[in-house]
Design a protein around this motif. Sequence first.
Motif, mmCIF file in Angstrom:
data_model
loop_
_atom_site.group_PDB
_atom_site.id
_atom_site.type_symbol
_atom_site.label_atom_id
_atom_site.label_comp_id
_atom_site.label_asym_id
_atom_site.label_seq_id
_atom_site.Cartn_x
_atom_site.Cartn_y
_atom_site.Cartn_z
ATOM 1 N N ILE A 15 0.842 -1.197 0.000
ATOM 2 C CA ILE A 15 0.000 0.000 0.000
ATOM 3 C C ILE A 15 0.877 1.247 0.000
ATOM 4 C CG2 ILE A 15 -1.681 1.330 1.337
ATOM 5 C CD1 ILE A 15 -2.777 -1.319 2.344
ATOM 6 N N VAL A 16 1.926 1.226 0.824
ATOM 7 C CA VAL A 16 2.830 2.363 0.947
ATOM 8 C C VAL A 16 4.260 1.855 0.825
ATOM 9 C CG1 VAL A 16 3.641 4.182 2.501
ATOM 10 C CG2 VAL A 16 1.235 3.596 2.443
ATOM 11 N N ALA A 17 5.097 2.607 0.115
ATOM 12 C CA ALA A 17 6.501 2.231 -0.037
ATOM 13 C C ALA A 17 7.373 3.483 0.019
ATOM 14 C CB ALA A 17 6.712 1.506 -1.359
ATOM 15 N N ARG A 49 21.404 10.575 8.346
ATOM 16 C CA ARG A 49 20.329 11.351 7.723
ATOM 17 C C ARG A 49 19.877 10.630 6.457
ATOM 18 N NH1 ARG A 49 19.332 16.293 9.713
ATOM 19 N NH2 ARG A 49 20.806 17.073 11.221
ATOM 20 N N ALA A 50 18.586 10.719 6.166
ATOM 21 C CA ALA A 50 18.045 10.036 4.989
ATOM 22 C C ALA A 50 16.981 10.894 4.337
ATOM 23 C CB ALA A 50 17.455 8.691 5.385
ATOM 24 N N THR A 51 16.898 10.761 3.034
ATOM 25 C CA THR A 51 15.830 11.372 2.251
ATOM 26 C C THR A 51 15.113 10.246 1.536
ATOM 27 O OG1 THR A 51 17.085 13.405 1.949
ATOM 28 C CG2 THR A 51 15.289 12.999 0.416
ATOM 29 N N ALA A 52 13.805 10.208 1.671
ATOM 30 C CA ALA A 52 13.026 9.126 1.079
ATOM 31 C C ALA A 52 11.791 9.702 0.398
ATOM 32 C CB ALA A 52 12.605 8.124 2.149
ATOM 33 N N SER A 53 11.469 9.128 -0.744
ATOM 34 C CA SER A 53 10.231 9.489 -1.433
ATOM 35 C C SER A 53 9.169 8.472 -1.062
ATOM 36 C CB SER A 53 10.435 9.505 -2.940
ATOM 37 O OG SER A 53 11.295 10.542 -3.300
ATOM 38 N N LEU A 54 8.010 8.959 -0.702
ATOM 39 C CA LEU A 54 6.888 8.125 -0.304
ATOM 40 C C LEU A 54 5.988 7.896 -1.508
ATOM 41 C CD1 LEU A 54 5.318 6.959 2.206
ATOM 42 C CD2 LEU A 54 4.185 9.169 2.320
ATOM 43 N N SER A 55 5.533 6.669 -1.686
ATOM 44 C CA SER A 55 4.579 6.377 -2.764
ATOM 45 C C SER A 55 3.440 5.545 -2.190
ATOM 46 C CB SER A 55 5.255 5.650 -3.914
ATOM 47 O OG SER A 55 5.767 4.414 -3.498
ATOM 48 N N CYS A 56 2.278 5.710 -2.784
ATOM 49 C CA CYS A 56 1.079 5.036 -2.312
ATOM 50 C C CYS A 56 0.430 4.337 -3.496
ATOM 51 C CB CYS A 56 0.136 6.061 -1.691
ATOM 52 S SG CYS A 56 -1.290 5.347 -0.887
ATOM 53 N N ASP A 79 7.470 19.824 -0.138
ATOM 54 C CA ASP A 79 7.120 18.646 -0.932
ATOM 55 C C ASP A 79 6.706 17.541 0.040
ATOM 56 O OD1 ASP A 79 6.827 16.535 -2.665
ATOM 57 O OD2 ASP A 79 8.945 16.398 -3.192
ATOM 58 N N PRO A 80 5.407 17.341 0.244
ATOM 59 C CA PRO A 80 4.970 16.368 1.249
ATOM 60 C C PRO A 80 5.276 14.919 0.893
ATOM 61 C CG PRO A 80 3.096 17.234 0.046
ATOM 62 C CD PRO A 80 4.295 18.000 -0.412
ATOM 63 N N TRP A 81 5.594 14.615 -0.370
ATOM 64 C CA TRP A 81 5.902 13.240 -0.769
ATOM 65 C C TRP A 81 7.365 12.877 -0.512
ATOM 66 C CZ3 TRP A 81 1.996 10.083 -1.579
ATOM 67 C CH2 TRP A 81 0.767 10.612 -1.959
ATOM 68 N N THR A 82 8.200 13.855 -0.114
ATOM 69 C CA THR A 82 9.609 13.614 0.187
ATOM 70 C C THR A 82 9.845 13.836 1.669
ATOM 71 O OG1 THR A 82 10.246 14.331 -2.026
ATOM 72 C CG2 THR A 82 11.971 14.271 -0.367
#
Length: 108
Positions: A15-17, A49-56, A79-82
């Motif tokens: 559902i979320v990655a 520290r990490a930067t991640a993009s969220l996908s649904c 950018d709420p998806w990052t």
Amino acid sequence: MNLPLRGATAAVRPIVAVDSPGVLVEAVKLAEDGSGDLVVRMYESQGARATASLSCSVPCQSPTRTDLLERDLEQQPDDPWTLHLRPFELATVRLRPARAVGEREEPR
């Protein structure tokens, strides 16, 4: 082991990655307020520290960062998806399902 597989199994899309190997999604659940929103809890696991993009995988509106009690944070990212996480930081994100055109929201 106690229950044998029954029939063919297909790959299940999450559902979320997130796209960062150091950020782990710990929980995906329904919001406590009964709104039908999804609440996603994740954390940075490698001490950096990490930067991640969220996908649904389901249609969702823009995510909102919340605290652990699922209250919206006053300051939201551009950018709420990052997600930008500090070492071992726990993040909670609320995803509101996209509503179809003409669909009315049910009262809470």
